[in-house]
Design an enzyme around this catalytic site. Sequence first.
Site, mmCIF file in Angstrom:
data_model
loop_
_atom_site.group_PDB
_atom_site.id
_atom_site.type_symbol
_atom_site.label_atom_id
_atom_site.label_comp_id
_atom_site.label_asym_id
_atom_site.label_seq_id
_atom_site.Cartn_x
_atom_site.Cartn_y
_atom_site.Cartn_z
ATOM 1 N N SER A 190 55.314 83.251 -16.372
ATOM 2 C CA SER A 190 56.270 82.153 -16.488
ATOM 3 C C SER A 190 57.014 82.266 -17.829
ATOM 4 O O SER A 190 57.709 83.244 -18.055
ATOM 5 C CB SER A 190 55.548 80.812 -16.331
ATOM 6 O OG SER A 190 56.466 79.777 -16.123
ATOM 7 N N ASP A 217 58.766 81.224 -4.919
ATOM 8 C CA ASP A 217 58.652 80.523 -6.197
ATOM 9 C C ASP A 217 59.740 79.453 -6.308
ATOM 10 O O ASP A 217 60.929 79.776 -6.408
ATOM 11 C CB ASP A 217 58.786 81.535 -7.345
ATOM 12 C CG ASP A 217 58.430 80.931 -8.696
ATOM 13 O OD1 ASP A 217 58.477 79.695 -8.833
ATOM 14 O OD2 ASP A 217 58.109 81.703 -9.615
ATOM 15 N N HIS A 234 54.909 79.816 -7.504
ATOM 16 C CA HIS A 234 55.011 80.322 -8.877
ATOM 17 C C HIS A 234 53.719 80.990 -9.331
ATOM 18 O O HIS A 234 53.750 81.926 -10.125
ATOM 19 C CB HIS A 234 55.369 79.172 -9.811
ATOM 20 C CG HIS A 234 55.696 79.607 -11.206
ATOM 21 N ND1 HIS A 234 56.616 80.591 -11.496
ATOM 22 C CD2 HIS A 234 55.218 79.187 -12.407
ATOM 23 C CE1 HIS A 234 56.705 80.755 -12.799
ATOM 24 N NE2 HIS A 234 55.858 79.923 -13.378
#
Length: 714
Positions: free
Chosen positions: A584, A659, A691
Amino acid sequence: MIATTTYAQGLKTLTLEDLNFGGNNYHNMVPKHRYTTWWGNELVRTDVEDCYIVNKNTGIETELFSLENINKWSGMDLHHLYNITFPVAGKTQVLLNDGKKQMLFDWKDKKEIWHTDNNFNGSTQASNFNYTSRATAYVKDWQLHVVNAKGKDKQLTTDGSRNIVYGQSVHRDEFGINGGLYWSNDGKKLAFYRMDQSMVTDFPLVNIPELDWKPAEGESRIATPAPEKYPMAGEKSHKVTVGVYDVNTGKVIYLDAGDPTDRYFTNIAWSPDNKTIYMFELNRDQNDCRLVSYNAENGKKIAELYRETDKKYVEPLHPITFLPWDSSKFIMWSQKDGYTHLYLFNNKGEQLKQITKGKWVVLNFLGFDEKHKSITIESNELSPIQKNIFIVSLETGKRALMDDNGKGWHTGSVSPDGQYIVDSYQTPTIPNNIAIVNTANGKRTSYYKAEDPWKGYTVPTYECGTIKAADGVTDLYYRMVKPLNFDPKKKYPTIVYVYGGPHAHNVDARWHYCSRGWETYMAEKGYLLFILDNRGSENRGKDFEQVTFRHLGEEEMKDQMKGVDFLKSLPYVDADRMGVHGWSFGGFMTTNLMTTYPDVFKVGVAGGPVIDWKWYEVMYGERYMDTPQTNPEGYANCSLLPKAKNLKGKLQIIIGLNDPVVVPQHAFSFLKACIAAGTQPDFFVYPGEPHNMRGHQSTHLHERISQYFFDYLK
């Protein structure tokens, strides 16, 4: 520098099935815990098969009832007792929910007090039950319903859809929001969110059908659209309003908050008399925050009680909390003095005092002690990497530490009267201990000590220390995991694990300094792991956190490179074999470091990476970067697309195809830029995954990450 070390020969080796949360043996390899709840001021332990009352002064347990008996007596079909609650102090009544019905049951008299059917459960998009009125609000097929205590279901809306969302989390879960249904204390009124996102662009995600090689008759082989409403920075955002439903009159009104365009409404709270609603209102620039009160009967604005502005941004994350002994006063969180602290206000909006103060932050508010007019909090006053429990007098501001030695990471649960605290804590060498603390005299009763679940296994060395940030002044905390059977005369390949973004940190004084299982796995394979919390991460004060404003990634990388300088100074670190990994924001940092310092990092694995902040969502992106229209230079400098040409080492990018947070456009665009530049990253995708990878796929993911380093960072 503090170190924890375990060396042994002839022991079992830890695997990813042991260390990864999706692993088949993971549940046996985490420290055991005891789950407790409060029955009035009595302490109760809940487990799978049994429920016990706990003597707070001795820790001795006495069984209340078993799962087998409570199911037999009540006719319920519970599979465990973890989620039961005891809503009536002094009465032998327990609230049960097996998914089909909710029941208040007297286990002493073995009889039902009342129940409501939960026929709506299982397919709801949101739900919230109020014990006092026994009413349940829920959202199903986009429509908002309320079921009263008699089981009568009333549908409140008819226009709910993907475009008009009722009763669910809004503003992309920012500003402390995690739901959209808010009952008044007496359960007679329901405040709820209504989000109009018809103007927000759909991002075209797609579902890949899970088919055998020969699909059944009539089963489609074609992928189907799964669009996600995704407001990108600088683009149109949704509009939120707040409704109020009156159970007695059956009427719905909306708060008269004005035009909701480019505004955020968050942290809804009810007054103790259930007549007034309070919420924080924030402009789209997120630098002007106001606490406003509204009449819950007619929705009219009563007053603006408080206003806070900042040249960068304001982050309201908590609702106000009224004093149980004085309904005219409330506690409010603010970072206005540079650190997150608590303030006492009256209901006219006048600040009466600052309750906590210092160069540290309040991490959690646990409860009140009405007798002594005090509150219980968790803070990092003793160390930025610790969390400790304090009693704070509202009259004097004096604080009393409730830990026995002021070390470690403590998580508390306070009895309703504030007289006892269940203190569950870890230190770098303690997996999990639980004590019961008498707040009046500080006496601690040892209740539970978890065994080391890794006993009998090989374990590497965990260390913690500090280095100076790129500003030359600020202390940054790091964790280092040294290879198994570490030899300081050898040189080891080294992997920097990084996150680096807001509202997160990696290093604290929990067991093994909060080291991730994957780090242990790689250390056992001969790698040295290094993790540094750079400026811009959480819980270090406003200046520390806001240094990255309008140029995400730049100051963070400067600090991470100070960590690299430190690593290069160590004789056992092989500077020619250095890798980096993160997910991320950490994927953004990994890609950034690989392309900004291509001669430093030989191998990288970037998971779900942000590539260009103009493709990230409005609330988070604009808070830290402003809009692409107002900060074009910042967005251009922080974009990784122009850096694709710099890639020299081996970089693998991994994403979930579905995602909804860092949409696949980021990774695809970077791949396209690499193709144009003639550089060669590797790419792997998990179809159907969001995600983060779920279940055992997470183990597969970490096998893949590990293998990439095994192949190229030998």
